[in-house]
Enzyme design. Sequence first.
Site, PDB file in Angstrom:
ATOM      1  N   ASP A  34       1.001  -1.251   0.088  1.00  0.00           N
ATOM      2  CA  ASP A  34       0.114   0.030  -0.094  1.00  0.00           C
ATOM      3  C   ASP A  34       0.777   1.355   0.033  1.00  0.00           C
ATOM      4  O   ASP A  34       0.288   2.489   0.410  1.00  0.00           O
ATOM      5  CB  ASP A  34      -0.873   0.087   1.108  1.00  0.00           C
ATOM      6  CG  ASP A  34      -2.307   0.459   0.702  1.00  0.00           C
ATOM      7  OD1 ASP A  34      -2.646   0.569  -0.431  1.00  0.00           O
ATOM      8  OD2 ASP A  34      -3.108   0.966   1.415  1.00  0.00           O
ATOM      9  N   HIS A 238      29.024  -1.540  -9.633  1.00  0.00           N
ATOM     10  CA  HIS A 238      27.665  -0.886  -9.383  1.00  0.00           C
ATOM     11  C   HIS A 238      27.646  -0.954  -7.889  1.00  0.00           C
ATOM     12  O   HIS A 238      26.784  -1.502  -7.255  1.00  0.00           O
ATOM     13  CB  HIS A 238      26.480  -1.813  -9.811  1.00  0.00           C
ATOM     14  CG  HIS A 238      26.494  -1.565 -11.265  1.00  0.00           C
ATOM     15  ND1 HIS A 238      25.663  -2.170 -12.069  1.00  0.00           N
ATOM     16  CD2 HIS A 238      26.951  -0.595 -11.951  1.00  0.00           C
ATOM     17  CE1 HIS A 238      26.032  -2.007 -13.623  1.00  0.00           C
ATOM     18  NE2 HIS A 238      26.498  -0.728 -13.459  1.00  0.00           N
ATOM     19  N   ASP A 255      30.261   8.420  -8.515  1.00  0.00           N
ATOM     20  CA  ASP A 255      29.612   8.386  -9.700  1.00  0.00           C
ATOM     21  C   ASP A 255      28.253   8.973  -9.445  1.00  0.00           C
ATOM     22  O   ASP A 255      27.448   8.166  -8.566  1.00  0.00           O
ATOM     23  CB  ASP A 255      29.633   7.120 -10.393  1.00  0.00           C
ATOM     24  CG  ASP A 255      28.957   6.924 -11.690  1.00  0.00           C
ATOM     25  OD1 ASP A 255      28.332   7.884 -12.003  1.00  0.00           O
ATOM     26  OD2 ASP A 255      29.031   5.868 -12.097  1.00  0.00           O
ATOM     27  N   ASP A 266      25.638  12.770 -15.441  1.00  0.00           N
ATOM     28  CA  ASP A 266      26.449  11.690 -15.046  1.00  0.00           C
ATOM     29  C   ASP A 266      27.823  11.854 -15.134  1.00  0.00           C
ATOM     30  O   ASP A 266      28.479  11.754 -16.164  1.00  0.00           O
ATOM     31  CB  ASP A 266      25.965  10.435 -16.315  1.00  0.00           C
ATOM     32  CG  ASP A 266      26.403   8.993 -16.087  1.00  0.00           C
ATOM     33  OD1 ASP A 266      26.964   8.889 -14.826  1.00  0.00           O
ATOM     34  OD2 ASP A 266      26.615   8.003 -16.763  1.00  0.00           O
ATOM     35  N   HIS A 345      34.153  -2.197 -18.727  1.00  0.00           N
ATOM     36  CA  HIS A 345      33.030  -1.765 -19.396  1.00  0.00           C
ATOM     37  C   HIS A 345      33.366  -0.928 -20.354  1.00  0.00           C
ATOM     38  O   HIS A 345      34.468  -0.736 -20.848  1.00  0.00           O
ATOM     39  CB  HIS A 345      32.241  -0.922 -18.302  1.00  0.00           C
ATOM     40  CG  HIS A 345      33.101   0.046 -17.697  1.00  0.00           C
ATOM     41  ND1 HIS A 345      33.308   1.263 -18.305  1.00  0.00           N
ATOM     42  CD2 HIS A 345      33.592   0.442 -16.222  1.00  0.00           C
ATOM     43  CE1 HIS A 345      34.128   1.943 -17.365  1.00  0.00           C
ATOM     44  NE2 HIS A 345      34.407   1.510 -16.491  1.00  0.00           N
ATOM     45  N   HIS A 349      28.199   6.169 -22.986  1.00  0.00           N
ATOM     46  CA  HIS A 349      26.839   6.042 -23.693  1.00  0.00           C
ATOM     47  C   HIS A 349      26.156   7.388 -23.839  1.00  0.00           C
ATOM     48  O   HIS A 349      26.762   8.341 -23.483  1.00  0.00           O
ATOM     49  CB  HIS A 349      25.857   5.129 -22.778  1.00  0.00           C
ATOM     50  CG  HIS A 349      26.249   5.619 -21.186  1.00  0.00           C
ATOM     51  ND1 HIS A 349      25.428   6.850 -20.952  1.00  0.00           N
ATOM     52  CD2 HIS A 349      26.962   5.417 -20.321  1.00  0.00           C
ATOM     53  CE1 HIS A 349      25.587   7.103 -19.739  1.00  0.00           C
ATOM     54  NE2 HIS A 349      26.788   6.438 -19.131  1.00  0.00           N
ATOM     55  N   HIS A 356      21.325   5.902 -19.684  1.00  0.00           N
ATOM     56  CA  HIS A 356      21.849   5.456 -20.825  1.00  0.00           C
ATOM     57  C   HIS A 356      20.729   5.647 -21.714  1.00  0.00           C
ATOM     58  O   HIS A 356      20.014   4.999 -22.267  1.00  0.00           O
ATOM     59  CB  HIS A 356      21.945   3.830 -20.585  1.00  0.00           C
ATOM     60  CG  HIS A 356      22.946   3.482 -19.686  1.00  0.00           C
ATOM     61  ND1 HIS A 356      23.505   2.343 -19.298  1.00  0.00           N
ATOM     62  CD2 HIS A 356      23.737   4.444 -18.913  1.00  0.00           C
ATOM     63  CE1 HIS A 356      24.500   2.402 -18.347  1.00  0.00           C
ATOM     64  NE2 HIS A 356      24.619   3.623 -18.214  1.00  0.00           N
ATOM     65  N   GLU A 380      33.920   7.572 -19.934  1.00  0.00           N
ATOM     66  CA  GLU A 380      34.139   7.203 -18.606  1.00  0.00           C
ATOM     67  C   GLU A 380      35.040   5.910 -18.439  1.00  0.00           C
ATOM     68  O   GLU A 380      34.666   4.919 -18.060  1.00  0.00           O
ATOM     69  CB  GLU A 380      32.796   6.871 -18.095  1.00  0.00           C
ATOM     70  CG  GLU A 380      31.844   6.037 -18.759  1.00  0.00           C
ATOM     71  CD  GLU A 380      30.630   5.794 -18.009  1.00  0.00           C
ATOM     72  OE1 GLU A 380      30.645   5.535 -16.998  1.00  0.00           O
ATOM     73  OE2 GLU A 380      29.596   6.224 -18.624  1.00  0.00           O
ATOM     74  N   TYR A 384      40.198  -1.106 -12.744  1.00  0.00           N
ATOM     75  CA  TYR A 384      39.868  -1.405 -11.378  1.00  0.00           C
ATOM     76  C   TYR A 384      40.698  -2.798 -11.229  1.00  0.00           C
ATOM     77  O   TYR A 384      40.669  -3.665 -11.803  1.00  0.00           O
ATOM     78  CB  TYR A 384      38.302  -1.933 -11.376  1.00  0.00           C
ATOM     79  CG  TYR A 384      37.319  -0.931 -12.040  1.00  0.00           C
ATOM     80  CD1 TYR A 384      36.988   0.245 -11.443  1.00  0.00           C
ATOM     81  CD2 TYR A 384      37.282  -0.752 -13.319  1.00  0.00           C
ATOM     82  CE1 TYR A 384      36.102   1.100 -11.912  1.00  0.00           C
ATOM     83  CE2 TYR A 384      36.701   0.141 -14.090  1.00  0.00           C
ATOM     84  CZ  TYR A 384      36.050   1.341 -13.325  1.00  0.00           C
ATOM     85  OH  TYR A 384      35.297   1.978 -13.792  1.00  0.00           O
ATOM     86  N   ARG A 408      37.811   5.700 -11.821  1.00  0.00           N
ATOM     87  CA  ARG A 408      37.188   5.899 -13.089  1.00  0.00           C
ATOM     88  C   ARG A 408      36.922   7.632 -13.446  1.00  0.00           C
ATOM     89  O   ARG A 408      36.724   8.096 -12.197  1.00  0.00           O
ATOM     90  CB  ARG A 408      35.579   5.337 -13.040  1.00  0.00           C
ATOM     91  CG  ARG A 408      34.769   5.630 -14.177  1.00  0.00           C
ATOM     92  CD  ARG A 408      33.459   4.810 -14.565  1.00  0.00           C
ATOM     93  NE  ARG A 408      32.490   4.989 -13.439  1.00  0.00           N
ATOM     94  CZ  ARG A 408      32.401   3.901 -12.535  1.00  0.00           C
ATOM     95  NH1 ARG A 408      32.996   3.177 -12.354  1.00  0.00           N
ATOM     96  NH2 ARG A 408      31.421   4.432 -11.635  1.00  0.00           N
ATOM     97  N   GLU A 410      34.536  10.288 -15.416  1.00  0.00           N
ATOM     98  CA  GLU A 410      33.342  10.244 -16.380  1.00  0.00           C
ATOM     99  C   GLU A 410      33.203  11.858 -16.506  1.00  0.00           C
ATOM    100  O   GLU A 410      32.638  12.702 -15.819  1.00  0.00           O
ATOM    101  CB  GLU A 410      32.310   9.497 -15.741  1.00  0.00           C
ATOM    102  CG  GLU A 410      31.095   9.597 -16.686  1.00  0.00           C
ATOM    103  CD  GLU A 410      29.892   8.805 -16.216  1.00  0.00           C
ATOM    104  OE1 GLU A 410      29.687   8.535 -14.974  1.00  0.00           O
ATOM    105  OE2 GLU A 410      29.092   8.342 -17.269  1.00  0.00           O
TER     106      GLU A 410
END
Length: 438
Positions: A34, A238, A255, A266, A345, A349, A356, A380, A384, A408, A410
């Site tokens: 609910d 992630h 990020d 981004d 990766h 994008h 994306h 980006e 790693y 990273r 980006e």
Amino acid sequence: MQSEYRQRRQAVLEAIGGGTAIFCSAPTAVMHNDVDHLFRQDSDFFYLTGFNEPNAVAVLSPWHDEHQFVLFVRPKDFDKETWSGTRTGIEAAKERYGADEAYSINDLGKKLTQYVEKADRLYYHFGHNSEFNGRIIRLWQQLLAKMTKQGTGPVAIEDSKLLMQQFRRVKSPFELEKIRRAIAISVEAHNVAREMAQPGVYEYEIQAAIENVFRRSGAMGPAYPSIVATGENACILHYVENNQQLAEGDLLLIDAGCAYDYYNADITRTLPVGNRLSEEQKILYDLVLQAQLAAIEQVQPGKPFNAFHDAATRTITAGLVELGLLVGEVDQLIEEKKHKAFFMHGTGHFLGLDVHDTGILRNMDKSWKPFAPNNIVTVEPGIYISPRYKPAEGQPAVEDRWKGIGIRIEDDVLVTETSNEVLTSAVPKTLNLPVLVH
Ligand code: GLY
Ligand code: MN
Ligand code: MN
């Protein structure tokens, strides 16, 4: 504002000629026990209408004598609006959203046929709404059955995502303004975060500060789950727990970007916690930065979409070979995808209404499509080196001093008429720190 949506529809109406395009809104917000979760309109639907309610269908039928743009919407309902907010309703759907005709969504079965029966083709995306998918198939089957006698009707259904991506990948001045605003807010958030990167601070404190900037600046919220990853957490692409404490000598990967009026930013930066930076961290940071700059250089009108990823991959692979982290000949390592042990990766994008964003990257003959002015793409690259790193066969073991480093960088890059513009350049990405080996 309405003229922007009208222009977008006009372009699609011209493209589909004798066809009819049907767009279904995103499903109603998911309810758990609910409790409503936020509704987010389908991006193609929003792009064409600006209409931000569930249970709606938009129809574009350029060949129709009177109604080229039709909306089916939820009717006004006092009781329901008390619980779930106001509804535009049928009358206002015409006035405010420029529909030539509007109906209750409850009349879809009765009213939709007239907008598809004389179309030579349907444009529709078979998405997650299986009930609506079934409806479109049944309608199509009925029309096919009648086609032998009537001589007209849609002979095919084409995916509307393919249709829409060609328009959405080129940003209008209106869209660019929204994205610039999303970026300005996200830049401020990153600059606030940078000041907080001190030992003892929790990742979630930085996340909260970032998202505070988003909301108090009028953004809808994060464009995607914010990643605030210190030390080896940065090796999890992630990572979203954001519950660890920053330690002196960590690198902190952030990020984060906001959604502003449906348009997204981004941005990733990696920065030192406190004043210490190991030589390995500095070397790898410089390599990622070098790869990123080489990739940005390839974001040019007319350059194929793969060129920037190739530039980043080549720079990183050559650098890793020089450092002894990969062994072999650069071309062959890339061919065998050995670099993916450290850079797993893509380099970027499209960015827009979706983080994306939509955009087909290759032609039918497999050649890469070129960038065009007013495309926006993220750049980006990253490296790693997980503490769990296991070398592939024929590759060397990695000394511990390299492990637990994730980096990273980006940026969001606009393709201009002659070159490119880095829209996110107001967040610094040079380290400017003495190297102190620990
Ligand atoms: N933050 C999502 C991405 O970088 O693609
Ligand atoms: Mn990102
Ligand atoms: Mn990205």
